[in-house]
Scaffold this motif. Structure first.
Motif, mmCIF file in Angstrom:
data_model
loop_
_atom_site.group_PDB
_atom_site.id
_atom_site.type_symbol
_atom_site.label_atom_id
_atom_site.label_comp_id
_atom_site.label_asym_id
_atom_site.label_seq_id
_atom_site.Cartn_x
_atom_site.Cartn_y
_atom_site.Cartn_z
ATOM 1 N N THR A 74 36.336 55.388 40.237
ATOM 2 C CA THR A 74 36.696 56.211 41.395
ATOM 3 C C THR A 74 37.644 55.474 42.335
ATOM 4 N N ALA A 75 37.891 54.212 42.064
ATOM 5 C CA ALA A 75 38.797 53.400 42.880
ATOM 6 C C ALA A 75 39.297 52.242 42.027
ATOM 7 N N LEU A 76 40.331 51.581 42.494
ATOM 8 C CA LEU A 76 40.805 50.394 41.795
ATOM 9 C C LEU A 76 39.720 49.320 41.815
ATOM 10 N N PRO A 77 39.499 48.628 40.701
ATOM 11 C CA PRO A 77 38.482 47.572 40.677
ATOM 12 C C PRO A 77 38.765 46.489 41.720
ATOM 13 N N ALA A 78 37.725 46.040 42.381
ATOM 14 C CA ALA A 78 37.875 44.980 43.379
ATOM 15 C C ALA A 78 38.150 43.654 42.689
ATOM 16 N N PRO A 79 38.917 42.787 43.304
ATOM 17 C CA PRO A 79 39.181 41.481 42.687
ATOM 18 C C PRO A 79 37.939 40.599 42.688
ATOM 19 N N ASP A 80 37.855 39.767 41.681
ATOM 20 C CA ASP A 80 36.790 38.757 41.637
ATOM 21 C C ASP A 80 37.154 37.562 42.503
ATOM 22 N N LEU A 81 38.428 37.405 42.789
ATOM 23 C CA LEU A 81 38.915 36.338 43.661
ATOM 24 C C LEU A 81 40.224 36.809 44.273
ATOM 25 N N THR A 82 40.384 36.547 45.559
ATOM 26 C CA THR A 82 41.628 36.896 46.248
ATOM 27 C C THR A 82 42.275 35.628 46.780
ATOM 28 N N LEU A 83 43.556 35.476 46.474
ATOM 29 C CA LEU A 83 44.349 34.364 46.984
ATOM 30 C C LEU A 83 45.414 34.911 47.919
ATOM 31 N N SER A 84 45.764 34.146 48.935
ATOM 32 C CA SER A 84 46.803 34.569 49.868
ATOM 33 C C SER A 84 47.711 33.396 50.188
ATOM 34 N N SER A 85 49.023 33.645 50.097
ATOM 35 C CA SER A 85 49.999 32.599 50.419
ATOM 36 C C SER A 85 50.530 32.719 51.834
ATOM 37 N N CYS A 86 49.962 33.622 52.621
ATOM 38 C CA CYS A 86 50.390 33.795 54.006
ATOM 39 C C CYS A 86 49.638 32.810 54.898
ATOM 40 N N PRO A 87 50.327 32.038 55.737
ATOM 41 C CA PRO A 87 49.627 31.133 56.653
ATOM 42 C C PRO A 87 48.594 31.892 57.479
ATOM 43 N N PRO A 88 47.420 31.314 57.693
ATOM 44 C CA PRO A 88 46.334 32.024 58.376
ATOM 45 C C PRO A 88 46.718 32.612 59.726
ATOM 46 N N SER A 89 47.553 31.935 60.499
ATOM 47 C CA SER A 89 47.889 32.444 61.826
ATOM 48 C C SER A 89 48.766 33.684 61.770
ATOM 49 N N VAL A 90 49.349 33.969 60.604
ATOM 50 C CA VAL A 90 50.222 35.124 60.451
ATOM 51 C C VAL A 90 49.513 36.276 59.738
ATOM 52 N N ARG A 91 48.437 35.995 59.025
ATOM 53 C CA ARG A 91 47.732 37.040 58.264
ATOM 54 C C ARG A 91 47.227 38.140 59.189
ATOM 55 N N PRO A 92 47.325 39.408 58.756
ATOM 56 C CA PRO A 92 46.774 40.508 59.558
ATOM 57 C C PRO A 92 45.267 40.342 59.741
ATOM 58 N N VAL A 93 44.772 40.736 60.893
ATOM 59 C CA VAL A 93 43.347 40.558 61.183
ATOM 60 C C VAL A 93 42.484 41.388 60.257
ATOM 61 N N VAL A 139 37.590 41.154 31.726
ATOM 62 C CA VAL A 139 37.775 39.774 32.182
ATOM 63 C C VAL A 139 37.955 39.787 33.690
ATOM 64 N N PRO A 140 37.761 38.645 34.354
ATOM 65 C CA PRO A 140 37.927 38.598 35.811
ATOM 66 C C PRO A 140 39.360 38.923 36.236
ATOM 67 N N TYR A 141 39.457 39.482 37.437
ATOM 68 C CA TYR A 141 40.745 39.831 38.029
ATOM 69 C C TYR A 141 40.937 39.050 39.316
ATOM 70 N N VAL A 142 42.094 38.397 39.443
ATOM 71 C CA VAL A 142 42.461 37.642 40.641
ATOM 72 C C VAL A 142 43.633 38.359 41.304
ATOM 73 N N ARG A 143 43.457 38.692 42.562
ATOM 74 C CA ARG A 143 44.542 39.307 43.320
ATOM 75 C C ARG A 143 45.299 38.214 44.069
ATOM 76 N N PHE A 144 46.592 38.128 43.792
ATOM 77 C CA PHE A 144 47.446 37.167 44.481
ATOM 78 C C PHE A 144 48.260 37.940 45.514
ATOM 79 N N GLY A 145 47.939 37.778 46.770
ATOM 80 C CA GLY A 145 48.609 38.505 47.830
ATOM 81 C C GLY A 145 49.457 37.596 48.689
ATOM 82 N N THR A 146 50.401 38.207 49.373
ATOM 83 C CA THR A 146 51.190 37.468 50.353
ATOM 84 C C THR A 146 50.927 37.970 51.770
ATOM 85 N N GLU A 147 50.321 39.170 51.872
ATOM 86 C CA GLU A 147 50.112 39.824 53.172
ATOM 87 C C GLU A 147 51.435 39.987 53.914
#
Length: 376
Positions: A161-180, A128-136
């Motif tokens: 050979t690696a962790l499966p990539a997310p089908d969707l990534t969400l981030s709750s960190c404001p864009p101006s604070v997210r790492p480049v 099934v699809p995997y969604v990564r919920f990050g805060t950064e």
């Protein structure tokens, strides 16, 4: 739709995920949230069905593998590698019960919270699809790399050979604070959430003095990180401020006697936060996001290297950063005086709050989860 939310080891990794899980359930979807047995009561407090995947916590995996019992440095690269190894081993311990749950319940979607490295593997197992919920907020790449190495055996058995990539990534960190260097992600607003207690007037009512909230995070216990909180209180107590000390109840009792007018205990930050003039804490991700959500200037005492957001918040003018080697009583007292005396900190924090409020609410993101599951 059935959505499996793979929570974390403690309140700090669990609480940011709760509002999205609640929004999905309020939209009519079936929701289960998993965690280790000690966090099950926190999940139940949130009104969510809880499933225990292990009786252990990440602390049970502190000793590195291969019989190496040498202490790991608490700062710098060693610390980040140690964190990754612990969470990788913790994820491996959770996988068996997660697979059993997937076999019996058959989720349509898996959402993994911060440091929940078992989430992509159970999603791959369930197809099934995997969604990564990050805060950064405290998730350096080296932590994930160390966790991936610890999960090498599980990956090999799954033909990966690696962790499966997310089908969707969400981030709750404001864009101006997210790492480049953070991966592309769709924004979702951080909604401050914590376990609650009966509201008392002092929680939201100021006494006329500047209001300072001190916290060492939700993970503090009489045995773990208590010295950090005790030191913070000792350093702030002599100041002429309205002092709130956020700590679990069993910890608050050990802090007494308290300065006159001070309050200590489990203080819901979503209740007390709006009335605060400054928050002093050790830069935990959930606490930092909550300070931003309420537009409160922060003093960040960083004891873990490799974190980018404390310096970024200082660059934006919304926080004062104090590194571990400089966090003496005089330094912290001077920092509180500086932040309280300079309205530029409050203005910068208010700008961050407006940025956060412009992000889509969790209820608005549920539709994206529905679309993703429908395409699978």
């Amino acid at each position: 739709m059935k959505i499996l939310f793979v929570g974390g080891n403690g309140a700090g990794t669990l609480f940011p995920l709760v509002p999205l899980a609640q929004a999905a359930r309020n939209a009519g979807h079936e929701v289960f949230m998993t965690g280790c047995e000690p966090v099950v009561p926190l999940i139940l407090d949130a009104g969510l069905p809880a499933f225990a995947v292990t009786p252990k916590t990440v602390a049970d995996f502190r000793i590195p593998p291969l019989g190496n019992t040498a202490p790991v440095s608490g700062t710098g690269l060693d610390s980040l590698i140690s964190i990754g190894r612990m969470f990788g081993r913790f994820a491996a311990d959770c996988l068996g019960r997660l697979r059993e749950l997937a076999d019996g319940w058959r989720p349509d979607l898996v959402v993994g919270g911060v440091l929940a490295y078992a989430a992509p593997l159970v999603a791959q197992y369930a197809r099934v699809p995997y969604v990564r919920f990050g805060t950064e907020m405290g998730e350096p790449l080296v932590v994930t790399l160390a966790a991936t190495i610890e999960l090498g055996g599980e990956l090999e058995r799954a033909g990966l050979t690696a962790l499966p990539a997310p089908d969707l990534t969400l981030s709750s960190c404001p864009p101006s604070v997210r790492p480049v260097h953070a991966p592309p992600a769709l924004p979702v607003r951080h909604v401050p959430y914590t376990s609650q207690r009966t509201v008392e007037p002092w929680m939201h009512r100021r006494d006329g003095r500047p209001r300072v909230l001190v916290s060492a995070g939700s993970r503090v216990t009489p045995e773990q990180d208590f010295d950090i909180l005790q030191g913070l209180v000792r350093e702030v107590a002599p100041l002429d401020v309205d002092l709130l000390i956020a700590a679990p109840e069993e910890v608050a009792g050990k802090l007494r006697p308290l300065p006159a007018g001070a309050h200590a205990g489990w203080i819901p930050l979503d209740v007390a936060g709006p009335s605060c003039d400054v928050m002093v804490h050790h830069a935990g991700g959930s606490t930092t996001l909550t300070g931003m959500a309420h537009g409160v200037p922060q003093i960040l005492l960083t004891h873990i290297g490799g974190l980018e957001y404390p310096a970024r918040l200082e660059e934006l003018g919304a926080a004062k950063l104090i590194r571990a080697e400089d966090d003496g009583a005089e330094t912290i007292a001077a920092a509180i005086g500086e932040v309280l005396g300079d309205p530029a900190y409050r203005r910068a924090a208010a700008r961050l709050r407006e940025e956060a409020l412009a992000m889509p609410a969790p209820s608005e993101v549920v539709g994206l989860l529905e679309e993703l599951a429908a395409k699978a």
